[in-house]
Design a protein around this motif. Structure first.
Motif, PDB file in Angstrom:
ATOM      1  N   LYS A   1      -1.986   8.274   1.504  1.00  0.00           N
ATOM      2  CA  LYS A   1      -0.578   8.148   1.327  1.00  0.00           C
ATOM      3  C   LYS A   1      -0.171   7.046   2.122  1.00  0.00           C
ATOM      4  O   LYS A   1       1.178   7.135   2.878  1.00  0.00           O
ATOM      5  CB  LYS A   1      -0.281   9.499   2.337  1.00  0.00           C
ATOM      6  N   GLY A   2      -0.739   5.862   1.478  1.00  0.00           N
ATOM      7  CA  GLY A   2       0.006   4.578   2.091  1.00  0.00           C
ATOM      8  C   GLY A   2      -0.227   4.014   3.324  1.00  0.00           C
ATOM      9  O   GLY A   2      -0.096   3.030   3.762  1.00  0.00           O
ATOM     10  N   GLN A   3      -1.318   4.775   3.974  1.00  0.00           N
ATOM     11  CA  GLN A   3      -1.888   4.139   5.515  1.00  0.00           C
ATOM     12  C   GLN A   3      -3.281   4.151   5.437  1.00  0.00           C
ATOM     13  O   GLN A   3      -3.968   5.106   4.654  1.00  0.00           O
ATOM     14  CB  GLN A   3      -1.466   5.504   6.527  1.00  0.00           C
TER      15      GLN A   3
ATOM     16  N   MET B   1       0.776  -1.202  -0.022  1.00  0.00           N
ATOM     17  CA  MET B   1       0.186  -0.153   0.050  1.00  0.00           C
ATOM     18  C   MET B   1       0.706   1.418   0.108  1.00  0.00           C
ATOM     19  O   MET B   1       0.470   2.330  -0.153  1.00  0.00           O
ATOM     20  CB  MET B   1      -0.899  -0.090   1.229  1.00  0.00           C
ATOM     21  N   ALA B   2       2.085   1.123   0.362  1.00  0.00           N
ATOM     22  CA  ALA B   2       3.003   2.208   0.544  1.00  0.00           C
ATOM     23  C   ALA B   2       2.916   3.342  -0.634  1.00  0.00           C
ATOM     24  O   ALA B   2       2.959   4.616  -0.344  1.00  0.00           O
ATOM     25  CB  ALA B   2       4.537   1.901   0.554  1.00  0.00           C
ATOM     26  N   ASP B   3       2.696   3.361  -1.768  1.00  0.00           N
ATOM     27  CA  ASP B   3       2.732   4.041  -2.839  1.00  0.00           C
ATOM     28  C   ASP B   3       1.216   4.627  -3.412  1.00  0.00           C
ATOM     29  O   ASP B   3       1.186   5.417  -4.278  1.00  0.00           O
ATOM     30  CB  ASP B   3       3.558   3.680  -4.091  1.00  0.00           C
TER      31      ASP B   3
END
Length: 434
Positions: A384-386, A349-351
């Protein structure tokens, strides 16, 4: 088991005397115990024992089946005569048969049977531990209860073509549902553990605590804005995509021509590196088995290998329709799973600047002929990846052909459901919300 063997032999003999050319008998006996507990009180306890018998007979290619809820040798002549009389008046099925089968393989190496039956006090303690842990979490306002169960069943398959085999399977389960919030703002969530052996059950208190945390995280959901964005499927719902694949590559669907993948054999259906496997030989696997429902040999098989569709899912009848050989999947798949990828869910999911993380799916809006996919969903926005705010009352839509090609797995595969997948990312789906 010897009593079941004797009953099977007796019913097969009765079928032959009644005029059947070939016959098949399935015998099953089981016992189960369950408890339901809510708000500290045991609300329900139940014990059940069942014995069932099924007979299928063939006259040429015409066949008929009968069943009964008791294994009573005195009824065998009547059952056999009923089945044969039914077979005399139904049309022939040119593809159906009772196949030759190799000698039955012993199931002991799979370790499917837990010899220890928990008493009622132990089951109540499991349910109580799960619910008490959920209610102890601040913010949990109510409970839909917790349950614990045990069952054990023995199944025997015998045919007049010489196959006979049987084995026992046990099952232990614990589940709990917690409620957070008040009034119309209440949210619920759950957790469970399901295993063949009691020693493998997840700690009930851990299940309760996790269910509570999940319910709290869902409070005050928003309805997201309509957009096209990446969608990440939690393992709890990711296995549903495998279910859609299984339906699309089943021999029956291919023979009818009703699958969106009917022309895809030998082609890349998923991205390179993706493998989807059926493994009947997992020790203590929920759906492990030494042979299939027709007594045919089973094997570990990658239906998707490096993204490529390698085979249909076939029993004898669908294999005959397609001019192929059975894959040993009469009675369905065994332990069906998508092999884990190389990255963690966080890295997966980070990107993602904005996306959706799905924890719940609603409805069955899938068109097996076209692959069109549209289901109600709930979960969390990804920003934002979260993981960010909870969302509900939305729909995700796409086409399974595109979704499969865009699918990336994380490395968090856990065998828990029989059909299992790790966290899965699909690059672009339509999110319909506010």
């Amino acid at each position: 088991m010897s009593a079941l063997h004797e009953a099977a032999a007796g019913l097969l003999a009765a079928a032959k005397r009644a005029g059947a050319d070939v016959a098949e008998v399935v015998l099953h006996e089981s016992a189960s115990v369950s408890v339901q507990r809510r708000l500290g009180k045991t609300e329900e306890t139940e014990r059940a024992e069942t014995r069932e018998i099924g007979l299928r007979v063939f006259l040429g290619r015409a066949n008929a089946s009968v069943s009964a809820s008791a294994i009573d040798p005195a009824s065998f002549i009547r059952l056999a005569e009923q089945a044969v009389s039914m077979a005399r008046v139904v049309p022939a099925d040119p593809y159906a048969e009772i196949p030759e089968a190799p000698a039955a393989r012993d199931a002991a190496f799979l370790d499917l049977d837990d010899p220890v039956e928990p008493d009622m006090a132990a089951l109540i303690a499991r349910a109580a531990a799960a619910e008490d842990a959920a209610l102890a979490v601040p913010g949990i306002t109510n409970s839909e209860g917790a349950s614990a169960s045990w069952s054990r069943g023995t199944t025997l398959l015998a045919t007049s073509r010489g196959f006979i085999g049987g084995y026992a399977r046990s099952h232990h389960g614990v589940s709990v549902t917690a409620i957070a919030g008040e009034g119309t703002g209440m949210q619920r969530d759950y957790d469970y553990s399901s295993t063949l052996h009691g020693a493998d059950l997840e700690d009930p208190a851990t299940l309760g605590h996790r269910a509570a945390q999940r319910a709290l995280a869902r409070l005050n959901p928003r309805r997201p804005q309509t957009a096209k964005l990446p969608v990440v499927f939690d393992p709890r719902v990711a296995g549903g995509l495998l279910g859609h694949l299984a339906g699309a590559i089943s021999g029956a669907a291919i023979a009818r021509g009703t699958s969106f993948l009917k022309e895809a054999l030998g082609q890349a259906v998923f991205a390179p590196g993706v493998s989807i496997i059926d493994d009947p030989f997992r020790v203590r696997g929920l759906r492990s088995r030494p042979y299939d429902r027709e007594g045919q040999t089973v094997q570990r098989r990658a239906f998707i290998e490096d993204g490529v569709l390698t085979s249909w899912i076939l029993d004898t009848r669908s294999a005959n329709q397609l001019g192929l050989k059975t894959t040993g999947n009469a009675g369905g798949l065994s332990n069906f799973y998508l092999a884990p990828g190389a990255v963690s869910p966080a890295a997966l999911m980070a990107d993602i600047a904005e996306g959706l993380y799905v924890t719940e799916l609603i409805g069955m809006g899938v068109n097996g002929l076209t692959g069109d996919y549209s289901r109600g969903a709930a979960g969390f926005m990804i920003r934002k990846g979260q993981l960010a705010e909870p969302v509900a009352e939305c729909t995700i839509a796409g086409n399974l052909k595109d979704m499969f090609r865009q699918l990336t797995p994380a490395d968090d595969l856990v065998f828990k459901r029989g059909t299992d997948a790790p966290t899965l990312r699909v690059e672009a789906m339509t999110l319909a919300g506010a």
